[in-house]
Design an enzyme around this catalytic site. Structure first.
Site, mmCIF file in Angstrom:
data_model
loop_
_atom_site.group_PDB
_atom_site.id
_atom_site.type_symbol
_atom_site.label_atom_id
_atom_site.label_comp_id
_atom_site.label_asym_id
_atom_site.label_seq_id
_atom_site.Cartn_x
_atom_site.Cartn_y
_atom_site.Cartn_z
ATOM 1 N N ASP A 80 0.827 -1.204 0.000
ATOM 2 C CA ASP A 80 0.000 0.000 0.000
ATOM 3 C C ASP A 80 0.860 1.253 0.000
ATOM 4 O O ASP A 80 2.057 1.218 0.305
ATOM 5 C CB ASP A 80 -0.945 0.013 1.204
ATOM 6 C CG ASP A 80 -0.198 -0.039 2.543
ATOM 7 O OD1 ASP A 80 0.769 -0.813 2.639
ATOM 8 O OD2 ASP A 80 -0.582 0.690 3.484
ATOM 9 N N ASP A 110 8.470 3.843 -1.202
ATOM 10 C CA ASP A 110 7.693 3.493 -0.006
ATOM 11 C C ASP A 110 6.386 2.817 -0.412
ATOM 12 O O ASP A 110 5.333 3.438 -0.371
ATOM 13 C CB ASP A 110 7.427 4.753 0.814
ATOM 14 C CG ASP A 110 6.845 4.442 2.192
ATOM 15 O OD1 ASP A 110 6.954 3.291 2.634
ATOM 16 O OD2 ASP A 110 6.287 5.368 2.799
ATOM 17 N N GLU A 142 -0.021 -1.260 5.744
ATOM 18 C CA GLU A 142 1.052 -0.822 6.631
ATOM 19 C C GLU A 142 0.920 0.648 6.967
ATOM 20 O O GLU A 142 1.250 1.077 8.081
ATOM 21 C CB GLU A 142 2.416 -1.085 5.955
ATOM 22 C CG GLU A 142 3.630 -0.825 6.847
ATOM 23 C CD GLU A 142 4.161 0.609 6.793
ATOM 24 O OE1 GLU A 142 5.043 0.949 7.595
ATOM 25 O OE2 GLU A 142 3.682 1.396 5.940
ATOM 26 N N GLU A 143 0.432 1.439 6.023
ATOM 27 C CA GLU A 143 0.374 2.887 6.220
ATOM 28 C C GLU A 143 -0.743 3.313 7.168
ATOM 29 O O GLU A 143 -0.832 4.493 7.522
ATOM 30 C CB GLU A 143 0.196 3.594 4.864
ATOM 31 C CG GLU A 143 1.352 3.384 3.881
ATOM 32 C CD GLU A 143 2.629 4.075 4.289
ATOM 33 O OE1 GLU A 143 2.675 4.672 5.381
ATOM 34 O OE2 GLU A 143 3.603 4.009 3.517
ATOM 35 N N GLU A 167 12.145 -1.182 3.542
ATOM 36 C CA GLU A 167 11.780 0.240 3.624
ATOM 37 C C GLU A 167 12.976 1.105 3.220
ATOM 38 O O GLU A 167 14.136 0.664 3.278
ATOM 39 C CB GLU A 167 11.346 0.592 5.050
ATOM 40 C CG GLU A 167 10.070 -0.087 5.510
ATOM 41 C CD GLU A 167 8.817 0.669 5.091
ATOM 42 O OE1 GLU A 167 8.932 1.619 4.294
ATOM 43 O OE2 GLU A 167 7.721 0.305 5.567
#
Length: 386
Positions: A80, A110, A142-143, A167
């Site tokens: 995501d 990212d 994840e965000e 990352e």
């Protein structure tokens, strides 16, 4: 099928929107990204398992496995992205743009682009010679809630020995980071005509008292906790959002504050939350039922991998960088719950993440590909082990 080239893989990933957001008008499924990854890894001989994340419809995790049994290496990333500021991007966020030795696009660092690097590294290797399992993990959300990584940790269906999360760290190994807590404090007063204050209970005035106590909590964190590994050595408490009232001639009936707290390793999220509640206990007593303290999302704990771990030492030797601690947080504490030594290390710089015109500097392409090939050989090939 033949796999697309590196740039074409990147283009497909960037062109497939997969925004996650607590704002439902922005939030999107990541299924199309997962489907592309599944096809690509299956073509390399990986066994692919795709699972829908519980209680999050339309969000999926992927685990691709080459080999059998436990141990080996896990390469992990999230599929995501954050939302984007449409008026601030000078390029189409969903069209990979190559310009000035950079690849622009939402998710370029990212971190959907990391999967293009994994595929490129695998294409350049003879993976038939690997005798320990190699797994690729692609997660959802994840965000926002980290629901994908939480589900993987809860399932305990894979048991790697080592894990690398790609990352954007500038290829510097990260062995420690802070946690993340988003908390809401809602004051419910009683509205009324502003001409007579005794006819109401002003939520803004109570919030003023709350803010005074929270400033003391900031100092408590500084005085009580310290980790010299971090640039900001103590847990932080940030005032991020506040809203209250609707008109100057009405007594404010409701005021809400959102704060961010970042625990360091060795300090639990529960400990910080209890410190917060304790600080507001007297105000709560003075105004029964007026204060509500609640999680905006489930807390994310701090993470630490032993600095002398073989994974850390190998990553330092391969990257040429000493492992460091960072203030932001990742899925590492949940991946680590699988029982594996875990580091964070990937191409690009965190300064470009969550920014308009997010980009990958092409100078990362060769070193990242070589780094991944070396990690895979080191931890998935017995002949390469010490």
């Amino acid at each position: 099928m033949s796999l697309p080239g590196f740039i074409d893989t990147y283009k497909t990933l960037i062109a497939t929107p997969s925004i996650s957001s607590t704002d439902t008008s922005w939030d999107q499924s990541n299924q199309d990204v997962i489907n592309n990854l599944a096809t690509w890894f299956e073509s390399l001989g990986f066994k692919v398992a795709v699972t829908e994340v519980p209680d999050v419809p339309g969000k999926y995790n992927l685990v691709a496995t080459l080999g059998q049994g436990e141990g080996g290496l896990l390469l992990a990333g999230h599929t995501d992205t954050v939302p984007y500021d449409e008026g601030q991007w000078s390029k189409d966020p969903f069209k990979l743009t190559e310009e000035g030795n950079k690849l622009y696009g939402l998710g370029s660092i990212d971190m959907k682009g990391f999967f293009a690097f994994i595929l490129e590294a695998l294409k350049q290797m003879d993976i038939s010679k690997l005798d320990k399992p190699l797994r690729i993990l692609a997660t959802a959300d994840e965000e926002t809630t980290m629901a994908g990584a939480r589900d993987i940790a809860a399932r305990q269906s894979i048991k790697p020995e080592y894990a690398v999360i790609g990352e954007p760290t500038g290829l510097v190994p990260v062995f420690m980071h802070k946690g993340h807590m988003s908390e809401g404090i809602r004051i419910t007063g009683r509205s009324g005509h502003s001409s007579d204050p005794k006819n109401g209970l002003n939520a803004i005035e109570i919030m003023h008292k709350v803010l005074a106590e929270l400033l003391k909590v900031q100092q408590i964190f500084k005085d009580k906790y310290n980790s010299p590994h971090f640039e900001v050595p103590a847990p932080t408490l940030n005032f991020g959002h506040i809203h209250g009232g609707d008109s100057p001639n009405r007594i404010c009936g409701c005021c809400e504050l959102h704060i961010d707290m970042r625990p360091i390793p060795g300090v639990s999220t529960d400990e910080l939350f209890i410190t917060l509640k304790t600080a507001l206990a007297e105000i709560d007593k003075a105004y029964p039922g007026a204060i509500d303290i609640f999680h905006l999302h489930e807390p994310i704990p701090a993470y630490e991998c032993c600095a002398t771990s073989e994974l850390v030492k190998v990553a330092e030797a391969l990257s040429g960088h000493q492992a460091e601690a960072v203030n932001y947080c990742t899925e590492a504490p949940f991946i680590q719950q699988l029982g594996c030594d875990t580091i964070v290390m990937g191409p690009g710089h965190i300064a470009q993440a969550h920014q308009p015109d997010e980009y990958l500097d092409l100078s990362f392409v060769t070193p990242t590909t070589e780094l991944l090939k070396n990690l895979i050989q080191r931890f998935c090939n017995s002949a390469q082990a010490n």
